[in-house]
Each structure stands twice: as C-alpha cells, then as structure tokens.
Design a protein around this motif. Structure first.
Motif, PDB file in Angstrom:
ATOM      1  N   PHE A 176      38.926  36.716  42.852  1.00  0.00           N
ATOM      2  CA  PHE A 176      38.862  37.341  41.764  1.00  0.00           C
ATOM      3  C   PHE A 176      37.487  37.123  40.876  1.00  0.00           C
TER       4      PHE A 176
ATOM      5  N   SER B 127      44.146  32.345  44.314  1.00  0.00           N
ATOM      6  CA  SER B 127      44.323  32.568  43.151  1.00  0.00           C
ATOM      7  C   SER B 127      44.364  31.303  42.267  1.00  0.00           C
TER       8      SER B 127
ATOM      9  N   THR C 140      45.383  32.335  34.402  1.00  0.00           N
ATOM     10  CA  THR C 140      44.633  33.334  33.804  1.00  0.00           C
ATOM     11  C   THR C 140      44.931  33.729  32.399  1.00  0.00           C
TER      12      THR C 140
ATOM     13  N   ARG D 143      42.535  42.020  36.464  1.00  0.00           N
ATOM     14  CA  ARG D 143      43.544  41.252  37.112  1.00  0.00           C
ATOM     15  C   ARG D 143      44.290  41.358  38.281  1.00  0.00           C
ATOM     16  N   GLY D 144      44.726  40.591  38.941  1.00  0.00           N
ATOM     17  CA  GLY D 144      45.210  40.715  40.256  1.00  0.00           C
ATOM     18  C   GLY D 144      44.105  40.871  41.527  1.00  0.00           C
ATOM     19  N   GLY D 145      43.030  40.580  40.947  1.00  0.00           N
ATOM     20  CA  GLY D 145      41.693  40.834  41.918  1.00  0.00           C
ATOM     21  C   GLY D 145      41.527  40.040  43.126  1.00  0.00           C
ATOM     22  N   SER D 146      42.223  38.970  43.011  1.00  0.00           N
ATOM     23  CA  SER D 146      42.106  38.201  44.415  1.00  0.00           C
ATOM     24  C   SER D 146      42.513  38.609  45.707  1.00  0.00           C
TER      25      SER D 146
ATOM     26  N   GLU E  41      40.369  29.853  39.205  1.00  0.00           N
ATOM     27  CA  GLU E  41      40.416  29.915  40.715  1.00  0.00           C
ATOM     28  C   GLU E  41      39.597  28.714  41.222  1.00  0.00           C
TER      29      GLU E  41
END
Ligand code: ADP
Ligand code: ASP
Ligand code: MG
Length: 406
Positions: free
Chosen positions: A136, A41, A47, A150-153, A74
């Motif tokens: 992400f 991340s 971010t 958001r939080g996509g990692s 990232e």
C-alpha cells in the motif's frame, strides 16, 4: 530456486496469533527451498480507523499528510511479521517502501508505482533471507510517503512479483479463492479453479473487491501468475491466468455488484451538440469519474433527460459542480439517488453467444425489479437497480445462469 511473492490481507494479519500463523506459512515456503518476498496489509480495520482519525483532526486536510497517517498500519504488521519470523529462526527483515525504494508518482492517496529498484532486495533474497515489505505504500517525488488507493497491497504484491520476475504471486485472503459471486451474499456461489485476467479485471472493476483492479491490470500486462488462496485453510485456490491457458469457457463466469455508485439525472437538458461536453467537462475537471451514462430519447426534439452514475463519495461534489453550471445547462431539475446498486454479469464466452443480456433482463423482470440504467462491454452487461434488491437480484441471476453449486 523458485522465487515467489506472498501477500497477506488485513484479516490474515488481524491479530498476533494470526501473524504467527502467517509466519508459519512463510516458513513453509522457505523450507521448500523458495526465495520469498512477503507483502503485508494493515490489520483488518486499521486503515479505516486511521482514516477516521485524520478526518476527525481536520475534515479538510492535505493528501500528503493523509498518506503519512494511512501508511502506518502496514508498517506495524511488517515489523510484527519480521519479529515472528525471526522468533521461528527464519532470517527475515523489514524493508519499508522508501528503503527499497518503491517509487511512485505524486498522485497522493491514489499513487501509481513507477519503478521498484530491486538490486539490493535481490541480493538479500539470493542469500536465503526473507524480505517483509509493507503493502500500500511507496515514496513519491520530494521523498514524501505515498499510498496506492484502498486495497492497494494487492498492487504492491503484483508490482513486486513483476519487478522480481517471481514465478508466482500468492494472494492469501479470508476466502479460499475467487467465487462466481461474493460468497458472503450468495451461499450457492462456486469457487472457480481458474479465471482469465480479462474476466478478473471486469470482476474487480465491477465491485468484487477480492483483488484491487489495478493489481489485475498489472498482472495481465506483466504475465504475473496470480493465485488467490486461503490463509486459514490449506485448499486449492483460484489461478488468474491468460485466456490461452483455459480450455473451456462458460458463457457467464460470475456476477459482481457495486454499492459505491450514485445516480444523477438532469431533467430536460437541451438536446443539441455540445451539451454532453458541457456536463462532463466540469465533472472531469473536478476529478470525478462518470461510469454509466444513458441519454433518453428526446420527445420534442428540443430537450432530453440525461442520467449517469458517479462514485457515491463524489455525489455531493458532483451535485455542487453541476448546480454551478445549471444556468448554462438550462435543465429543469437535477435529481440524485444514492440508494442504487450496479450488478454485472461477466464472461468471455459472451463474445460468441447471443441472448445473454436478455436472460438478465427477463430474470430481473420476473422478480419485479426495475432496471434504471444499462451499460455493456464485450464481456459484461451491467444494470443499475434499487439497492434494496441486491441480494434478491444476485441470487436469482446466479441460478438463472446455472452458476449455483450442486
Ligand atoms: P484482504 O483483506 O485479504 O485483501 P478483501 O476483503 O480485500 O481481503 O477481499 C476478500 C473479500 O472479497 C472476501 O471476504 C469476499 O467477501 C469479497 N468478495 C467479493 N466478491 C468476491 C468473489 N467473487 N469471490 C471471492 N470473494 C469475493
Ligand atoms: N490497508 C489498505 C486498505 O485497507 C491496503 C490493503 O489492505 O490492501 O485499503
Ligand atoms: Mg483486499
């Protein structure tokens, strides 16, 4: 050789000493003889900062350039971790989303991964090298950079683990596992050794941001074994696995909360066929998703109040969409309230037990907390209450369902 994916969240790579520490955790897996791909991340807070800069430059701007800006956090940690690994003598290199490529659709800012071409990556891993990959991000049609929400990692990590047929996907974070409730709010929360995909999916979608919802759905579809564990303490984490692998089920496994919803009430809309469609159609056309819905009983058979929730960020657009339609809807008033929280109790054991919802309602009643909206699914009950009661409600319910740590 065992192939694994390790994912490190924002707090785990928040500064250079932590990145060096993370490099040590990667090296440990390499030294144990594993093939390792790493997802990182952005540094915690980065971010958010990138988002603020984009907004400050122009409050209204295109999603494609928004993604170009947001994806950069990232890239920094991916390069830094590669440097840290190389400095430790580990053969490592960075692979950006477009270099692999991680192919997504063009729904920028919320893109979905369509395919990961793993050929070159697998050859690289089989050579005993570590691949460091920014979470992400991906590449959308037209070679444009995309991001996964958001939080996509977490989703990057699970998608990669599925594509690489990895044995494990370890999610390293700032808590040492999934707890019965957010440990930052409920001090008596207990760490779960195991949780089913289904429960984790409800947990995540009802607000427990320890894993991004999409990542859990993807893990469930592809049978990826997820292990949520701590970057900072070497203790056992929480395994997210299929229901068939868990012998004993508690009725309620945990409690989630979500402060990101707002409530809208249409006062005295006509009680006739087609009205709900006339309300929710325009909202759907504006890409606003509606969550909880309650339609009150019509006293006179002619009009009724309709209450529902939308994401807080969509409250203003939803109100302006509805106000434009107000004449057609014929409602007396449109009310809204953003000071609400949704609290959900979750557990697969609920399927076979009666009285679970009743305990929730009576516990809240004992504390004098009014329930505004209720919704249920097979394995969850959610209520909407005033936001000021969040902590009180969570702690009382946690105790009532016997979830408190000894
Ligand atoms: P990362 O940056 O590693 O992705 P996140 O901040 O996205 O980490 O997720 C970890 C956070 O999730 C924890 O710090 C915790 O406050 C929160 N959280 C919410 N509900 C839970 C839960 N039930 N169990 C564990 N953590 C939870
Ligand atoms: N950096 C992104 C975010 O903060 C993705 C992630 O960390 O999972 O949302
Ligand atoms: Mg996260």
């Amino acid at each position: 050789m065992t192939r694994i994916v390790q994912k490190f969240g924002g707090t785990s790579v928040a500064d250079i000493p932590r990145i060096k520490h993370v490099a040590g955790l990667v090296k440990r897996e390499v030294d144990a003889g594993n093939e390792v791909a790493v997802i990182v991340s952005a540094m915690a807070g980065t971010t958010d900062q990138l988002e603020r800069w984009a907004m400050e430059t122009a409050p209204e701007h295109g999603k494609k350039e928004h993604d170009v800006v947001l994806s950069t956090g990232e890239q920094i940690t991916c390069g830094l971790l590669s440097i840290a690994l190389q400095a430790m003598g580990v053969e490592a290199r960075s692979f950006l989303g477009w270099q692999i490529p991680i192919i997504t659709d063009d729904n920028h800012t919320k893109s979905r991964i369509l395919n990961i071409e793993t050929g070159d990556l697998e050859t690289f891993l089989e050579g005993g090298n570590v691949a460091v990959i920014p979470g992400f991000q991906g590449v959308a049609p037209g070679q444009r950079i995309s991001t996964l929400g958001r939080g996509g990692s977490d989703t990057s990590a699970v998608a990669l683990a599925a594509a690489l047929r990895a044995e494990r996907c370890d999610i390293y974070t700032d808590v040492d596992g999934v707890y019965t409730c957010d440990p930052r709010i409920v001090a008596k929360a207990r760490k779960l050794d195991k949780i089913t995909y289904e429960e984790m999916l409800e947990f995540a979608s009802q607000g427990a941001k320890v894993l991004q919802t999409r990542s859990v759905a993807m893990a469930m579809r592809n049978h990826v074994r997820l292990l949520v564990r701590s970057t900072f303490e070497d203790v056992p984490g929480t395994l997210v696995i299929g229901e068939d692998e868990i012998m004993e089920q508690s009725v309620v496994s945990g409690i989630a909360y979500n402060r990101d919803e707002a409530k809208i009430t249409l006062v005295q809309v006509a009680d006739r066929p087609g009205v709900a469609a006339a309300i929710f159609g325009p909202l759907a056309d504006s890409n606003i998703s509606v969550d909880m819905i309650v339609q009150n009983i019509s006293e006179d058979g002619k009009t009724t109040d309709l209450t529902f929730t939308v994401p807080k960020a969509d409250l203003e657009p939803a109100l302006s969409t509805l106000k434009k339609k107000r004449k057609d809807l014929n409602c007396v008033n449109i009310l809204s309230d953003a000071e609400v929280v949704k609290i959900s109790i979750i557990g697969v054991g609920m399927r076979s037990h009666a009285g679970v919802a009743h305990m929730m309602f009576s516990t809240l009643a004992d504390k004098g907390i009014n329930i505004q909206v209720i919704s249920t699914s097979e394995i969850k009950v959610s209520v909407l209450i005033a936001e000021e009661y969040t902590e009180l409600a969570l702690r009382a319910l946690h105790t009532a369902y016997g979830l408190d740590a000894d």
